[in-house]
Motif scaffolding. Structure first.
Motif, mmCIF file in Angstrom:
data_model
loop_
_atom_site.group_PDB
_atom_site.id
_atom_site.type_symbol
_atom_site.label_atom_id
_atom_site.label_comp_id
_atom_site.label_asym_id
_atom_site.label_seq_id
_atom_site.Cartn_x
_atom_site.Cartn_y
_atom_site.Cartn_z
ATOM 1 N N ILE A 1 -4.106 0.246 -10.808
ATOM 2 C CA ILE A 1 -2.736 0.176 -10.304
ATOM 3 C C ILE A 1 -2.733 -0.521 -8.947
ATOM 4 O O ILE A 1 -3.484 -0.141 -8.043
ATOM 5 C CB ILE A 1 -2.121 1.585 -10.151
ATOM 6 N N LYS A 2 -1.883 -1.520 -8.813
ATOM 7 C CA LYS A 2 -1.662 -2.148 -7.508
ATOM 8 C C LYS A 2 -0.441 -1.478 -6.883
ATOM 9 O O LYS A 2 0.651 -1.499 -7.458
ATOM 10 C CB LYS A 2 -1.403 -3.649 -7.677
ATOM 11 N N GLU A 3 -0.628 -0.873 -5.730
ATOM 12 C CA GLU A 3 0.516 -0.262 -5.061
ATOM 13 C C GLU A 3 1.487 -1.357 -4.629
ATOM 14 O O GLU A 3 1.081 -2.492 -4.378
ATOM 15 C CB GLU A 3 0.049 0.565 -3.866
ATOM 16 N N ASN A 4 2.766 -1.008 -4.539
ATOM 17 C CA ASN A 4 3.722 -2.081 -4.248
ATOM 18 C C ASN A 4 4.132 -2.149 -2.779
ATOM 19 O O ASN A 4 5.078 -2.838 -2.430
ATOM 20 C CB ASN A 4 4.951 -1.978 -5.167
ATOM 21 N N LYS A 5 3.383 -1.447 -1.929
ATOM 22 C CA LYS A 5 3.665 -1.508 -0.491
ATOM 23 C C LYS A 5 2.366 -1.266 0.260
ATOM 24 O O LYS A 5 1.571 -0.407 -0.117
ATOM 25 C CB LYS A 5 4.702 -0.450 -0.106
ATOM 26 N N SER A 6 2.142 -2.018 1.320
ATOM 27 C CA SER A 6 0.947 -1.809 2.135
ATOM 28 C C SER A 6 1.117 -0.576 3.017
ATOM 29 O O SER A 6 2.239 -0.116 3.268
ATOM 30 C CB SER A 6 0.691 -3.031 3.022
ATOM 31 N N ILE A 7 0.010 -0.059 3.506
ATOM 32 C CA ILE A 7 0.062 1.091 4.416
ATOM 33 C C ILE A 7 0.839 0.729 5.682
ATOM 34 O O ILE A 7 1.638 1.520 6.190
ATOM 35 C CB ILE A 7 -1.363 1.561 4.791
ATOM 36 N N TRP A 8 0.609 -0.474 6.191
ATOM 37 C CA TRP A 8 1.259 -0.880 7.436
ATOM 38 C C TRP A 8 2.776 -0.966 7.274
ATOM 39 O O TRP A 8 3.533 -0.501 8.133
ATOM 40 C CB TRP A 8 0.689 -2.212 7.911
ATOM 41 N N GLN A 9 3.241 -1.546 6.163
ATOM 42 C CA GLN A 9 4.683 -1.636 5.942
ATOM 43 C C GLN A 9 5.297 -0.248 5.796
ATOM 44 O O GLN A 9 6.416 0.002 6.246
ATOM 45 C CB GLN A 9 4.979 -2.486 4.701
ATOM 46 N N TYR A 10 4.565 0.645 5.167
ATOM 47 C CA TYR A 10 5.036 2.029 5.046
ATOM 48 C C TYR A 10 5.176 2.671 6.421
ATOM 49 O O TYR A 10 6.180 3.335 6.718
ATOM 50 C CB TYR A 10 4.064 2.819 4.173
ATOM 51 N N MET A 11 4.196 2.443 7.288
ATOM 52 C CA MET A 11 4.251 3.046 8.620
ATOM 53 C C MET A 11 5.391 2.448 9.452
ATOM 54 O O MET A 11 6.045 3.154 10.229
ATOM 55 C CB MET A 11 2.907 2.886 9.318
ATOM 56 N N LEU A 12 5.647 1.168 9.276
ATOM 57 C CA LEU A 12 6.790 0.563 9.965
ATOM 58 C C LEU A 12 8.102 1.164 9.467
ATOM 59 O O LEU A 12 9.045 1.370 10.240
ATOM 60 C CB LEU A 12 6.796 -0.951 9.750
ATOM 61 N N GLN A 13 8.155 1.448 8.180
ATOM 62 C CA GLN A 13 9.345 2.068 7.606
ATOM 63 C C GLN A 13 9.561 3.463 8.195
ATOM 64 O O GLN A 13 10.693 3.847 8.523
ATOM 65 C CB GLN A 13 9.181 2.139 6.085
ATOM 66 N N LEU A 14 8.481 4.216 8.330
ATOM 67 C CA LEU A 14 8.577 5.532 8.962
ATOM 68 C C LEU A 14 9.082 5.405 10.396
ATOM 69 O O LEU A 14 9.907 6.204 10.856
ATOM 70 C CB LEU A 14 7.212 6.220 8.952
ATOM 71 N N GLN A 15 8.583 4.404 11.094
ATOM 72 C CA GLN A 15 9.004 4.192 12.478
ATOM 73 C C GLN A 15 10.495 3.890 12.549
ATOM 74 O O GLN A 15 11.198 4.371 13.451
ATOM 75 C CB GLN A 15 8.199 3.044 13.090
ATOM 76 N N GLU A 16 10.998 3.114 11.585
ATOM 77 C CA GLU A 16 12.434 2.822 11.539
ATOM 78 C C GLU A 16 13.246 4.102 11.353
ATOM 79 O O GLU A 16 14.394 4.199 11.787
ATOM 80 C CB GLU A 16 12.735 1.850 10.394
ATOM 81 N N MET A 17 12.651 5.096 10.700
ATOM 82 C CA MET A 17 13.330 6.376 10.480
ATOM 83 C C MET A 17 13.204 7.313 11.675
ATOM 84 O O MET A 17 13.691 8.444 11.628
ATOM 85 C CB MET A 17 12.750 7.068 9.234
ATOM 86 N N GLY A 18 12.516 6.854 12.720
ATOM 87 C CA GLY A 18 12.374 7.679 13.915
ATOM 88 C C GLY A 18 11.059 8.427 14.006
ATOM 89 O O GLY A 18 10.854 9.215 14.938
#
Length: 703
Positions: free
Chosen positions: A637-654
């Motif tokens: 399975i290839k995940e559809n999001k990198s770890i870094w993009q996920y962490m940036l998304q979390l940062q956008e959520m505060g």
């Protein structure tokens, strides 16, 4: 590496490699090509100053898989793994005309940096409790105050909507001469009826915005208009809409919004969405991906030998709302599932078809568990649901009687578990009315006499904010009817924030609900906005869920308590208090894999140019599978999001990225064992080893 800025350039990460991982960059510059680099790396991992053996083992796996071509199961495409080869090119400035994301270099930097650091201590219970306190439940008084205002605003708009309706046959009309106060009292009364919310459901972007106090952005409105043009349904009940917070202050409702508001990726791909679970794709006369032969149509889905899903031809093919990450979005796309309630009412032919479907269960050697779902099992009208359960009961009786004439070792599995899959305790808790409870109570009494031992409502609370006074009352009534309630959580980005899922476990446990699964989001492009990498699921298991994990002795004690207690909510609370734990972690974190079922047993074998991890999965060894499992290779399975993009998304959520700093190390997982309550009871006899309805070469079968 603690990076406070959102962006990190390729030059910036290259500097980090050169200044902090000097040995690695030296090995790269000394190597003539990728092969030499991999050989030198292997030697270094054996002889260098390594402080973290786990990191060395995981990097060794990346080296060993470099150059390998794998078949990726979700996209059904071949992928060549070039993780370490690309790293050599990057470190030697040999990348020419290749678009490679900085996300890949960031992940690899962390993997090699780990070599020189021992693993940090896990968060203590105090820290986890602090994270949990961030997330109020829907029982919190401040939350309820905002929602009371929401309800009043929505009721005012519903009055206008009813006044403008041109549906003389509707039961929701104001008598002639009604005053404004009369109208408000009527709507307040109707608010407690599930049918009212279905009749008044929001079905257009304009109405959705109006109900939310015109708080949606122009961008969101345009997205919804685009969705409507593509035929994508909008369906949100007034009750569920009242749970959102359009005020801009107070509680954070992101977990609710991300579950019902559509993302650009979802709208863009709608019309081209495919079934993630390949076994759900059925062709007449052909076995599905798990090897099972199924009746014509789409009423039965099956992956495992012992359980099959029943989707009735009824209003059960609708839902109380459309979840943005629904695993059956492709069925809404094809309109097999929809919100046209009149069209979904059972036809005369349904009773005949139901009998044939029950024959499938009756004549199967291994099936002992039926999951009635949809859509949503409780969307079926009471009369329809009663008929379905009566058919299930009669099937169980016939199957049991037939076993009287079979020898030991040749007997068929008898029905032991009945489950109803429903999100209505969340979306529409007023659906749990007296007539429904009578149906559940009566069925349990009858079915218990013919060997059925487990009766479950399998629901889906996504956030503590969904646990409202109305939901609490619905839960109390279901438990009083003798049914167990289990919860399945979809681990999307909003739900994956520190402490959020732990708090949900605590709140649900306090009401007597047991957690069952924490599901990773399916990795297709339509779910990009809500996808959480599996490494975060592992991190949550190891760092947060662990504080509710039970020893084998505690599991036995808890199981006995559940079986002997009439007040399950009080029993769970007493158990947690006595053992000084915040919740009981009875759920397993898993991904539903195409073809082979649920598992979290995987290793990371590579990363794409976008920094997305490539995972090699194995099946869950703790449960029985279709014999086809022995003919299947590893699942990639290839995940559809990198770890870094996920962490940036979390940062956008505060969120603070440093609170997730250990995320990089979670490169391999193992499926948790099943809580004993979820095991099948001992049937008291030996079931045949033969399989029916199976088309797999080389296996015992009586197809």
């Amino acid at each position: 590496m603690k990076q406070k800025n959102k962006m990190l350039s390729t030059h910036g990460i290259k500097t980090l490699f050169e200044t902090r991982l000097t040995q690695l960059t030296s090995l790269a510059s000394e190597s003539q090509d990728e092969t030499a680099f991999k050989n030198k790396l292997n030697d270094y991992l054996l002889s260098g100053p390594i402080y973290n053996p786990a990191a060395a083992r995981q990097i060794k796996r990346l080296i060993d898989n470099d150059g390998k071509t794998i078949y990726e199961a979700s996209t059904e495409q071949e992928i060549k793994i070039e993780t370490i080869s690309l790293l050599w090119k990057f470190l030697t400035n040999s990348i020419i005309n290749e678009e490679i994301s900085v996300d890949l270099w960031i992940d690899l930097y962390h993997q090699f940096d780990r070599l020189y650091h021992e693993e940090e201590e896990l968060p203590d219970e105090k820290q986890v409790q602090q994270w949990m306190k961030r997330w109020p439940s829907g029982l919190n008084e401040d939350v309820r105050a905002i929602r009371r205002q929401n309800k009043e605003r929505i009721i005012s708009l519903l009055i206008q909507k009813i006044e403008n309706r041109h549906a003389p046959s509707s039961r929701y009309l104001f008598p002639e001469g009604s005053t404004e106060e009369d109208k408000r009292q009527l709507v307040c009364q109707w608010w407690n009826e599930a049918r009212f919310h279905l009749a008044m459901a929001i079905k257009s972007p304009t109405e959705l915005n109006r109900m939310l106090g015109n708080s949606l952005s122009e961008e969101t409105l345009q997205l919804y208009h685009k969705a409507r043009k593509k035929g994508m349904p909008v369906f949100i009940t007034p009750y569920y809409l009242s749970l959102l917070n359009p005020t801009g202050k107070g509680y954070d409702d992101t977990a609710i919004r991300s579950y019902i508001l559509y993302s650009p990726q979802l709208v863009e791909t709608y019309g081209n969405i495919h079934a993630w679970e390949k076994e759900d794709a059925v062709e007449d006369g052909k076995p599905n991906a798990a090897g099972w032969l199924l009746p014509d149509g789409h009423n039965i889905h099956r992956r495992y030998p012992d359980v099959a899903i029943l989707i009735p031809d009824s209003m059960g093919r609708a839902c109380g709302g459309l979840c943005a990450s629904c695993q059956r979005m492709y069925d809404f796309q094809s309109e097999r599932l929809n919100f046209n309630f009149e069209e979904l009412k059972p036809k005369e032919s349904w009773d005949k078809r139901l009998r044939k479907l029950m024959e499938y269960f009756e004549n199967d050697t291994q099936l002992r568990d039926i999951l009635i779902t949809g859509g949503d099992a409780l969307m079926s009208q009471n009369k329809t649901l009663r008929n379905i359960l009566e058919a299930v009961y009669k099937m169980a009786v016939r199957k049991r009687n037939a076993n009287l004439h079979r020898a030991e070792g040749e007997k068929y599995a008898e029905l032991q578990r009945v489950r109803l899959g429903s999100r209505l305790p969340v979306y529409l808790p007023m659906r749990i009315n007296d007539e429904l409870l009578d149906i559940l109570r009566e069925f349990k009494e009858k079915a218990s006499a013919v060997g059925v031992r487990q009766f479950l409502i399998q629901t889906h609370f996504q956030t503590p904010l969904e646990v409202t006074p109305e939901a609490r009352e619905a839960i109390r009534k279901i438990l009083a009817a003798g049914w167990t309630i289990t919860n399945q959580l979809v681990y999307n980005v909003a739900a994956s924030r520190r402490g959020h899922t732990a708090k949900l476990r605590k709140v649900l446990n306090g009401l007597g609900v047991l957690c069952y699964y924490t599901f990773s989001v399916k990795g297709f492009e339509e779910n990009y906005a809500v996808f959480t990498p599996n490494s975060r699921s592992l991190q949550e298991k190891e760092e947060e869920k662990r504080w509710g994990k039970l020893s084998a002795e505690q599991e036995k004690e808890f199981l006995n308590l559940l079986r002997n207690s009439k007040d399950r909510a009080a029993a769970v609370q007493r158990f947690c208090t006595f053992h000084q734990i915040p919740f009981v972690a009875t759920d397993r974190s898993v991904l539903n894999l195409p073809g082979i079922g649920k598992s979290m047993t995987f290793v990371t074998i590579g990363m794409t140019k976008e920094g997305k991890r490539i995972l090699e999965f194995d099946h869950d060894p703790t449960r029985q599978h279709s014999p086809i499992i022995h003919q299947m290779e590893k699942i990639y399975i290839k995940e559809n999001k990198s770890i870094w993009q996920y962490m940036l998304q979390l940062q956008e959520m505060g969120e603070k990225k440093e609170e997730y700093a250990s995320l990089w190390k979670y490169m391999e997982g193992e499926t948790e064992h099943r809580f004993p309550l979820y095991n099948y009871p001992d049937p008291g006899f030996r079931i045949t080893e033969k399989y029916s309805h199976l088309s797999v070469v080389g296996n015992k079968s009586i197809c």
